[in-house]
Motif scaffolding. Structure first.
Motif, short mmCIF file in Angstrom:
data_model
loop_
_atom_site.label_atom_id
_atom_site.label_comp_id
_atom_site.label_asym_id
_atom_site.label_seq_id
_atom_site.Cartn_x
_atom_site.Cartn_y
_atom_site.Cartn_z
N GLU A 251 5.72 -11.92 -2.45
CA GLU A 251 4.28 -11.75 -2.69
C GLU A 251 3.84 -10.42 -2.08
O GLU A 251 4.51 -9.85 -1.21
N GLN A 252 2.68 -9.92 -2.54
CA GLN A 252 2.18 -8.64 -2.05
C GLN A 252 2.02 -8.65 -0.52
O GLN A 252 2.35 -7.68 0.16
N GLU A 253 1.52 -9.76 0.01
CA GLU A 253 1.33 -9.84 1.47
C GLU A 253 2.66 -9.73 2.21
O GLU A 253 2.73 -9.12 3.28
N LEU A 258 6.52 -6.61 5.49
CA LEU A 258 7.86 -6.09 5.67
C LEU A 258 7.88 -4.57 5.72
O LEU A 258 8.68 -3.97 6.45
N SER A 259 7.01 -3.94 4.95
CA SER A 259 7.00 -2.48 4.88
C SER A 259 6.19 -1.84 5.99
O SER A 259 6.43 -0.68 6.36
N GLY A 260 5.23 -2.58 6.51
CA GLY A 260 4.33 -2.01 7.52
C GLY A 260 3.32 -1.05 6.93
O GLY A 260 2.63 -0.34 7.67
N ILE A 261 3.21 -1.03 5.60
CA ILE A 261 2.24 -0.15 4.93
C ILE A 261 1.01 -0.97 4.56
O ILE A 261 1.12 -2.00 3.89
N ARG A 262 -0.14 -0.51 4.99
CA ARG A 262 -1.36 -1.25 4.70
C ARG A 262 -1.84 -0.99 3.28
O ARG A 262 -1.46 0.01 2.66
N ARG A 263 -2.66 -1.86 2.78
CA ARG A 263 -3.16 -1.75 1.41
C ARG A 263 -4.45 -0.95 1.34
O ARG A 263 -5.19 -0.81 2.31
N ALA A 349 -4.94 7.59 3.90
CA ALA A 349 -5.80 7.07 2.84
C ALA A 349 -6.61 8.19 2.20
O ALA A 349 -6.98 8.11 1.02
N GLY A 350 -6.85 9.25 2.95
CA GLY A 350 -7.64 10.35 2.41
C GLY A 350 -7.03 10.96 1.18
O GLY A 350 -7.74 11.48 0.33
#
Length: 372
Positions: A251-253, A258-263, A349-350
């Motif tokens: 799942e996306q969560e 696992l990746s440590g990359i935020r959405r 994010a910028g």
């Protein structure tokens, strides 16, 4: 899980000539000099169940255990090179994000047509074609997982998918046009292992773009597992239409954890509209249709391979970890790979906001021109 060194395997393969190899098939591989083609060529050349490997590409590859022919797969002369082969594995496809779309389609479709026709003329009895599970389409009402017999509901709006759908059509028609020719189609899920696609670039982004209200489900396929599945098809342990990937899905969560990359979550109208505009003006290589494959599930069951005894050697978690290691240090925003200077200036994010903003600037500029 890494495969033996190719030179070790090749030496082992040529140290003896097993009886099984004398009885095994002669296999031709197109696109044999690089990528999946090179990996499969090495694997088959090392196999005691394969009599001989014919390698075909526009340049010579590194596998010393294969018989090489240098030519374009669109050249009708390929029929002469296929004489004596029992099976052809067609892997000469161009799905590069940076290739001109019209040139890519001309190569992929014409190449497949030529290989299928040449194989039939040369007396080959089986052709194995590799497309992608993307042909099923990424849709909100897809079953989890999809069976191999699920309807192909993809459209031509994502990178290369139109070509893959046409290749699927050619594969279905070939046995009717050429009686005696069997065609096996192999459809991997998100392919990882030295690959560069819109879906692998998704994990190069400073934030994982999530479209509000979407339901992503991630299933990966390591190139080593794809090669072992292709070998199953070559040896006729399984045939028909085959889907291949890791067991289950993430799942996306789970991917974010696992990746440590935020959405970064955006409304669908903003995300899809910006992606379409940025692609149209040439700022990104990926059309808006690629986003669908990060929004909705297209997980496959792989039941036919499983029933034949095949099992993936990699899990989704392991493949994701390898992918993250491969893309470490790269920065991509909305499918566009940034240089070091771009990534530093844009920030995290910028960068996404900047590109989305660029689309708005372009839109306002066009409106201003129309008012003049």
């Amino acid at each position: 899980m890494s495969s033996p060194d190719p030179q070790v395997r090749a030496a082992r393969n040529h140290s003896t000539t097993p009886t099984s190899a004398l009885r095994g098939p002669v296999v031709a591989v197109t696109g044999a000099a690089s990528g999946i083609g090179a990996l499969l060529t090495e694997r088959l050349a090392a196999s005691e169940e394969i009599k001989q490997v014919i390698a075909i590409d526009e340049r010579r590859g590194e596998c010393a255990g294969a018989q090489w022919h240098i030519l374009d797969v669109r050249d009708p002369a390929i029929a002469d090179k296929l004489r004596g082969a029992d099976v052809v594995v067609h892997l000469a496809l161009d799905l590069d994000l940076e290739t001109d779309a019209a040139a890519r389609t001309a190569y992929n479709v014409r190449g497949t047509q030529t290989v299928l026709t040449a194989a039939a003329a040369a007396g080959v009895h089986r052709v194995v074609v590799c497309t992608s599970a993307m042909v099923y389409g990424a849709l909100p009402d897809n079953e989890l997982p999809l069976s191999e017999d699920a309807e192909l509901r993809a459209t031509a709006e994502a990178t290369g998918v139109g070509d893959l759908l046409e290749i699927e059509r050619l594969a279905r028609r070939a046995p009717r046009a050429h009686p005696g020719l069997n065609v096996t189609v192999v459809r991997p899920s998100v392919l990882v292992g030295g690959t560069d696609t819109a879906l692998t670039r998704y994990f190069e982004s400073p934030r994982l773009l999530v479209v509000a209200g979407s339901r992503p489900a991630w299933q990966f396929c390591h190139v080593e597992d794809l090669c072992s599945a292709l070998e199953y098809a070559v040896l006729e342990k399984v045939d028909g239409e085959l889907a291949v990937g890791c067991d289950g899905w993430l799942e996306q969560e789970e991917v974010e954890e696992l990746s440590g990359i935020r959405r970064m979550e955006l409304p669908s109208t903003v995300a899809l509209g910006a992606a379409a505009r940025l692609h149209r003006i040439g700022l990104t290589p990926s059309p808006a249709g690629d986003l669908a494959y990060t929004m909705y599930p297209w997980v496959v069951s792989g039941s036919r391979l499983h029933d034949a005894g095949w099992r993936p050697q990699w899990t989704n978690e392991e493949v994701l970890a390898e992918l993250l290691e491969e893309v470490s240090g790269r920065r991509t925003v909305v499918g566009r790979r940034l240089g070091r200077k771009d990534a530093t200036a844009a920030g995290a994010a910028g960068a996404t906001v900047a590109l989305l903003g660029a689309a708005a600037v372009v839109r306002r500029a066009r409106k201003a021109r129309r008012r003049v």
